[in-house]
Structures are given as structure tokens and as C-alpha cells.
Scaffold this motif. Structure first.
Motif, short mmCIF file in Angstrom:
data_model
loop_
_atom_site.label_atom_id
_atom_site.label_comp_id
_atom_site.label_asym_id
_atom_site.label_seq_id
_atom_site.Cartn_x
_atom_site.Cartn_y
_atom_site.Cartn_z
N ALA A 98 0.84 -1.21 0.00
CA ALA A 98 0.00 0.00 0.00
C ALA A 98 0.87 1.26 0.00
CB ALA A 98 -0.91 -0.01 1.22
N ASN A 99 2.10 1.11 0.48
CA ASN A 99 3.04 2.23 0.53
C ASN A 99 3.85 2.37 -0.76
OD1 ASN A 99 3.51 4.29 2.26
ND2 ASN A 99 4.27 2.98 3.90
N LYS A 100 3.47 1.57 -1.76
CA LYS A 100 4.13 1.57 -3.08
C LYS A 100 5.57 1.08 -3.00
CE LYS A 100 1.05 5.17 -4.88
NZ LYS A 100 0.88 6.41 -5.58
N TRP A 156 -1.52 3.32 -8.38
CA TRP A 156 -0.06 3.26 -8.54
C TRP A 156 0.45 4.37 -9.45
CZ3 TRP A 156 -3.43 -0.72 -8.23
CH2 TRP A 156 -3.34 -1.48 -7.07
N GLN A 157 -0.37 4.79 -10.40
CA GLN A 157 0.04 5.91 -11.26
C GLN A 157 -0.71 7.19 -10.90
OE1 GLN A 157 0.79 5.08 -15.45
NE2 GLN A 157 0.29 2.94 -15.06
N ASP A 158 -1.60 7.08 -9.91
CA ASP A 158 -2.41 8.22 -9.46
C ASP A 158 -3.07 8.92 -10.66
OD1 ASP A 158 -3.59 9.99 -7.72
OD2 ASP A 158 -1.90 11.37 -7.68
N LYS A 159 -3.74 8.10 -11.49
CA LYS A 159 -4.37 8.62 -12.71
C LYS A 159 -5.67 7.88 -12.98
CE LYS A 159 -2.04 9.33 -16.71
NZ LYS A 159 -0.95 9.09 -17.69
N VAL A 160 -6.55 8.55 -13.72
CA VAL A 160 -7.78 7.89 -14.16
C VAL A 160 -7.56 7.41 -15.60
CG1 VAL A 160 -10.22 8.25 -14.72
CG2 VAL A 160 -9.27 9.19 -12.61
N TRP A 546 -12.22 7.12 -1.98
CA TRP A 546 -10.86 7.60 -1.70
C TRP A 546 -10.40 8.59 -2.77
CZ3 TRP A 546 -5.78 7.54 -3.50
CH2 TRP A 546 -4.76 7.63 -2.56
N TYR A 547 -10.62 8.21 -4.04
CA TYR A 547 -10.15 9.05 -5.15
C TYR A 547 -11.00 10.32 -5.32
CZ TYR A 547 -10.12 10.86 -9.87
OH TYR A 547 -10.13 11.72 -10.93
N THR A 548 -12.33 10.15 -5.30
CA THR A 548 -13.19 11.30 -5.63
C THR A 548 -13.44 12.21 -4.42
OG1 THR A 548 -15.25 10.11 -5.11
CG2 THR A 548 -14.44 9.98 -7.39
N GLY A 549 -13.27 11.64 -3.20
CA GLY A 549 -13.54 12.42 -1.98
C GLY A 549 -15.02 12.45 -1.62
N ILE A 550 -15.85 11.74 -2.42
CA ILE A 550 -17.28 11.68 -2.08
C ILE A 550 -17.77 10.24 -2.18
CG2 ILE A 550 -17.92 14.05 -2.71
CD1 ILE A 550 -18.80 13.09 -5.40
N HIS A 551 -18.79 9.91 -1.38
CA HIS A 551 -19.31 8.55 -1.39
C HIS A 551 -20.24 8.38 -2.59
CE1 HIS A 551 -21.22 4.83 -0.21
NE2 HIS A 551 -20.26 4.67 0.69
N PRO A 552 -20.02 7.33 -3.42
CA PRO A 552 -20.84 7.17 -4.63
C PRO A 552 -22.34 7.04 -4.38
CG PRO A 552 -18.90 5.76 -4.74
CD PRO A 552 -18.93 6.34 -3.36
N TYR A 553 -22.76 6.62 -3.20
CA TYR A 553 -24.19 6.43 -2.94
C TYR A 553 -24.84 7.66 -2.31
CZ TYR A 553 -24.00 1.57 -4.37
OH TYR A 553 -23.87 0.43 -5.12
N THR A 554 -24.10 8.34 -1.42
CA THR A 554 -24.70 9.51 -0.75
C THR A 554 -24.28 10.82 -1.43
OG1 THR A 554 -22.82 9.77 0.74
CG2 THR A 554 -24.61 8.31 1.47
#
Length: 602
Positions: A98-100, A156-160, A546-554
Motif C-alpha cells: 500500500a506504501n508503493k 499506482w500511477q495516481d491517474k484515471v 478515496w479518489y473522488t472524496g465523495i461517497h458514490p451512494y450519498t
């Protein structure tokens, strides 16, 4: 003990193909793992399932991608298609912590070497094959491809990234457990010689001009929209998860540049007969002879274990099992399980102990909805969160019957349960007293007969708020289960331990939550060993949060520890008992204004 000859394995070299008297292959599979001819390893399963269809199959395990590419050329061109899988694990989870940091070994490689596969083998192998044989279809499968079938965040690449179909150049992608789609694909290609796009559980690329949307399709936000607006990526994910957990799902499509990624709905769950067929194929259950005298860590782990079902209805936020295997449980028949156990008892180094009789969750065998019509309409990702569904049949009697039947075999001294147990199922009170009795009996037998000194369970956290985001039950249930465990151990004069699993840095978790976890686990006398720092992997609710900062359901904002410093600060609380961590923890508690916890810890 059965004596095997080289032709009992699927061929891996030109010489082995000739030994079988073949002058042409129908399908050639490329895998990032070593070739272990066992039903726990995807490439072997797909190879055997196609062989049972009468096709000539070969496997090229861990081809060298750095030299003159002779491994990609040595078997020539298949008549139907190439199949590519990165292996039984996501290659990046397999390679990095997890720490790469680079992991010390690759469990799916002889002697644990970690230089035998590239990063993202699905992409690397496919590109090589498309360059060498541009006219031969390449079919992607396995967990790495399955979880990257649409726009996804890569930690790992911090990309979408767009669908792996675009990054790799593959012609078709099979997601989930691949037996049914690969059989249908080979049958259709035999007839039409062209690549079909109508097979359930496959994804393909269409051009904008030729794509015809259908009435019940689900259109996702485009790849570009997801890059520009994280909330659109989060909203997409909810649809993807719900559709992948439905009995009757919609076709999904997403615009990506000038292409459309089309994901056909999944097949209905396999029948027991279909699952038995997959497990009953003529596996040798051994690594290929080319690995003689080499240790393959993943094989050592499962050598004397039996997988009794597929699927998981837990729907944990950080887990990819239901995204890949689905939430509906498909269980093997008792006959199929006993047949495999008997095969294990004939192995030369078997000493009478089965290491696991389990599945994704050990105690979900044969569990399903009481009224299947309700399940057909349901789109809940979990059948047990936030509460256990009243339609779920939680009867443990079929599982007890399996345990009793296995344990009565003459060569079995003991069968252990190595898979994780869902203790919330063991504490659930059904309206049916007979089911409650079976659960109590299961709990007692599990603890007295099937624990090898240590029982694995996964509370994952102590904070109610974090557990809610994880889709896990309250920590109060862990206390309750531990009381039962300790009581039965005392009555039976057993000295056994519970080994709990915990996660740090999960979305929603703060340093304060971790500090409180340290205090709570200290109070119940745990020195934690089985811990992990949250690793964002494609296609989980937790990763999208984690990535978007918002919960996909709420669609509400949620904090996540993002930087290496923040993640390590959370992780260190697991190890409050180590002298080298003490001073750092005291300083950190003072910094976050929780000096009151110092006394409780030290």
C-alpha cells in the motif's frame, strides 16, 4: 498415488504440443502466473474448460517480454484466438505494498521471484501479440482486466484511465468468472469465424458511427466527463456496482474518445451442475513439471485446501470479490467436493490434514434468498449490510453436512477452516428456530473441531462510523463473538486464539479513530499482527470514495488519508506495543489533542 506423464498437463512448449500429435492449436493462453494445473488458478480452469469442448489448448506461463519475444512466437498462431490474463491477482497489488514499496516475493512465481512478469501484463502481453499477429483476436480475462473494464482510477500511477480495452488494444474482454462466456465465444467462433459482440459478460469497443443504443441500456458519463468532474466518476460507479450485482442487469456503455465501450450484462449465476463441471475437470492439481524442485508460495497455500463455493454477498466496500465473482452464492455438490478431497488424500505428501474447506467467506455455503423472485428484483450490493436481509436463508445445515461427510473419510484426520468467517451470520437470529439451532451447532463445531489453534475473523475496525462506510457490522458483534469463542474454549479446555484483521487509512478513518482502535484492542488483550493499510484497487466503493472524496451512494464528502505520511501515521497505531513506536505515538496523540489516550495505552 497416481503417476502422471508430461501429456497430463496442458502443453506449454512446441515439444509438448508434438508429444500430443497436434500440428495446430485452437487457442493459446498467456498468463502472468506460473502454470499450476489446479482449479484455484484461472488460466488452468479456462484451459481445461476449453479442452473439455474438444479444443486443442496450450498455455504460455510468464512469457519473457524483454528479449526477442520468442515465447510469444514459439507456438505460432492459434486457429481461433489468443487468451491473455495477468494472473490470479491484480499485478500491481501483487507487486507493491500500500506504501508503493516492492513486495519481497511474488507468490505466483517459482521461488517467489518478482521479476517474472511486467507491471500490467494484460496490457503488455496484448500489445506484443497484436504487433506480432495483428489479425488474430486477443481476448482479455482475469481479475486485472475484469476490474478495469470501464474508466477507473489507478492508485499506482495516481491517474484515471479508460477501459483496459483501449489501453491494451484487445479485441474482447471477459469479466467475472469466465467459464460460460469463453465456452460460448469458442462455439460462436467455430461457426462464424468472426468475433461476436452479443455474448453476456463480455465488453467490447464499438465505433460511434456503428453503435446502436438499445431501449434499456444504461449510459454512463463519458471518460472525458469523469476526468473533468470527480462526482461523475463517483456516480458512474454506483450504476456499475448495482448492475454487476443484479440478476437481470442492463447493458452499460460509455463514450471514450471516438469509441464506445460496451459492457454486456452478466450471465445469471452458474448452476451447481455447471460449477461441478468446472471443478471436476482432469486437473493434475500440481505445478507443471518444468518447476521441479522450485517452491511456488501460492501453491503451497492451497495444496491441501478445497474451495466449496463461489460468490460473496458481504459487499464489503474495500473488497473486489463480488465485483468479480458476483454476490450470488453458487455451491458445489457434496459429490464434487468429496471427489476432490479424495484426490487430495492420494497426494504423496498428504498427512491427513485439510488446510481449508472454504470459499470467499467460509460460512456462506448454500445460502440464498428464500424467495428467489425477490432476489431477481434486488440491486443491493450486500445481503447483510446494513442489516441481514429477512429473505436470506442463513441455514448452516448444508455446510455442517459437508464437514461431517469430509471428516468421516478414512484418510482425513482433521479439516481446518482457513477462510474468513462471517461472525455476523453466526450471531443472526432467524425466525426459524431450527435454523438458529444449526447456527449454534455450527459455531460450536467450528470452534471445537476446525480451528488450527487460530481462527481468522475480520472486524476491520472498531469505529462505528468507519465500519458503516466499510459496510461491516458494529464492533459490538465482535465482542459478542469473542465471548462465545472464549466460553467454548474454556468449556473444552482448548487454548485457541482469535486472529482479527484490521485496516488503517480506509476512507472515513482518521488518526483519532486509529488511536481509539489501539486502546480498544489493547483492552481486549490483542497485539495485532494481521493488519493492512488500505490499498485502493479498481472497482470498489472504497477506492472511488478515496479518489473522488465523495461517497458514490450519498454523494457526501468523506475524508481519506492520502499522503504516505498520513497513511503511516495511521498505521503506526496498530503497533502501540512496539517500543520503537511509543515516542512517536505519544507525540502524535498530543498533536491531535488526545493526550487522554496516552494513559490508556501506556
Amino acid at each position: 498415488m497416481k503417476e502422471y506423464k508430461l501429456t497430463d498437463w496442458l502443453p506449454t512448449t512446441k515439444k509438448e504440443v508434438e508429444l500430443r500429435g497436434w500440428n495446430e492449436l485452437d487457442v493459446i493462453l498467456f498468463s502472468g502466473d506460473a502454470y499450476i494445473d489446479h482449479p484455484s488458478f484461472g488460466a488452468a480452469v479456462i484451459g481445461r474448460i476449453l479442452e473439455a469442448e474438444g479444443l486443442k489448448i496450450a498455455i504460455v506461463p510468464q512469457p519473457n517480454w524483454r528479449d526477442d519475444l520468442r515465447d510469444f512466437k514459439k507456438l505460432g498462431c492459434p486457429r481461433l484466438f489468443f487468451g491473455v490474463t495477468a494472473g490470479s491477482m491484480d499485478s500491481m497489488v501483487n507487486r507493491y505494498t500500500a506504501n508503493k514499496r516492492l513486495r519481497s516475493e511474488d507468490a505466483y512465481t517459482p521461488d517467489g521471484r518478482h521479476d517474472m512478469r511486467p507491471e500490467y501484463p494484460s496490457i503488455v502481453y496484448t500489445r506484443i501479440l497484436k504487433e506480432l499477429y495483428p489479425d488474430v483476436p486477443v481476448i482479455l480475462g482475469g481479475i486485472e482486466a475484469s476490474l478495469r473494464r470501464l474508466t477507473h482510477y489507478d492508485y499506482w500511477q495516481d491517474k484515471v484511465f479508460p477501459s483496459i480495452l483501449i489501453s491494451s488494444g484487445a479485441d474482447l474482454l471477459i469479466y467475472g468468472m469466465g467459464e460460460k462466456p469463453i465456452i460460448e465465444l469458442s462455439r460462436q467462433m467455430e461457426i462464424s469465424k468472426t468475433l461476436p459482440t452479443n455474448i453476456p459478460q463480455t465488453a467490447y469497443l464499438a465505433s460511434r458511427e456503428n453503435f446502436q443504443p438499445q431501449e434499456n441500456d444504461l449510459r454512463l458519463f463519458s471518460h472525458k466527463e469523469c476526468l473533468d468532474d470527480k462526482s461523475k466518476q463517483a456516480r458512474n460507479f454506483r450504476h456499475i456496482e448495482e448492475e454487476s450485482n443484479k440478476y437481470e442487469a442492463a447493458r452499460i456503455w460509455q463514450e471514450t474518445g471516438n469509441k464506445i465501450v460496451v459492457v454486456n450484462p452478466p450471465y445469471p449465476p452458474m448452476t451447481q451442475k455447471e460449477l461441478d463441471h468446472s471443478f471436476d475437470l482432469p486437473y493434475t492439481r500440481l505445478p507443471h513439471p518444468k518447476y521441479k524442485n522450485k517452491r511456488i508460495p501460492a501453491y503451497d497455500m492451497i495444496k491441501f485446501s478445497v474451495n466449496i463455493h463461489r460468490g460473496c454477498f458481504g459487499g464489503c466496500a474495500f473488497c473486489t470479490i463480488s465485483a468479480h465473482q458476483g454476490k450470488f452464492i453458487v455451491s458445489r455438490s457434496k459429490e464434487s467436493i468429496l471427489k476432490e478431497v479424495k484426490a487430495i488424500t492420494e497426494m504423496p505428501d498428504f498427512k491427513g490434514y485439510l488446510s481449508d474447506l472454504g470459499g470467499p467467506s467460509a460460512n456462506m455455503y448454500a445460502m440464498h434468498g428464500t424467495d428467489e423472485n425477490l432476489c431477481r428484483k434486488c440491486k443491493r450490493p450486500s445481503c447483510i449490510h446494513p442489516k441481514i436481509c429477512p429473505n436470506l436463508n442463513t441455514d448452516h445445515r448444508p455446510l455442517l453436512d459437508i464437514y461431517h461427510s469430509v471428516d468421516s473419510l478414512p484418510c482425513i484426520k482433521k479439516s481446518f477452516i482457513g477462510s474468513g468467517i462471517r461472525y455476523d451470520l453466526l450471531l443472526h437470529k432467524s425466525k426459524n428456530p431450527v435454523i438458529n439451532q444449526s447456527t449454534e451447532q455450527y459455531t460450536r463445531e467450528l470452534i471445537t473441531r476446525h480451528v488450527s489453534g487460530r481462527l481468522k475473523v475480520a472486524p476491520e475496525h472498531t469505529s462505528t462510523r468507519v465500519l458503516e462506510i466499510m459496510r461491516k457490522p458494529s464492533f459490538e458483534l465482535f465482542y459478542e463473538f469473542k465471548r462465545i469463542f472464549d466460553k467454548i474454549n474454556k468449556e473444552q479446555n482448548l487454548r485457541q486464539q482469535i486472529i482479527p484483521y484490521f485496516i488503517s487509512s480506509h476512507p472515513g478513518c482518521t488518526e483519532e479513530d486509529m488511536a481509539e482502535l489501539a486502546v480498544i484492542t489493547k483492552q481486549i488483550d490483542f497485539h495485532l499482527e494481521q493488519v493492512q493499510d488500505f490499498t485502493p484497487t479498481p472497482m470498489t466503493v472504497a477506492t472511488e470514495t478515496w479518489y473522488t472524496g465523495i461517497h458514490p451512494y450519498t454523494l457526501k464528502p468523506i475524508f481519506s488519508a492520502k499522503t504516505q505520511k498520513e497513511k503511516l501515521a495511521q498505521r503506526m497505531f496498530f503497533f502501540w506495543y512496539k517500543p520503537e513506536e511509543r515516542q512517536k505515538i505519544i507525540s502524535e496523540l498530543k498533536r491531535i489533542g488526545r493526550s487522554d489516550l496516552i494513559k490508556k495505552l501506556y
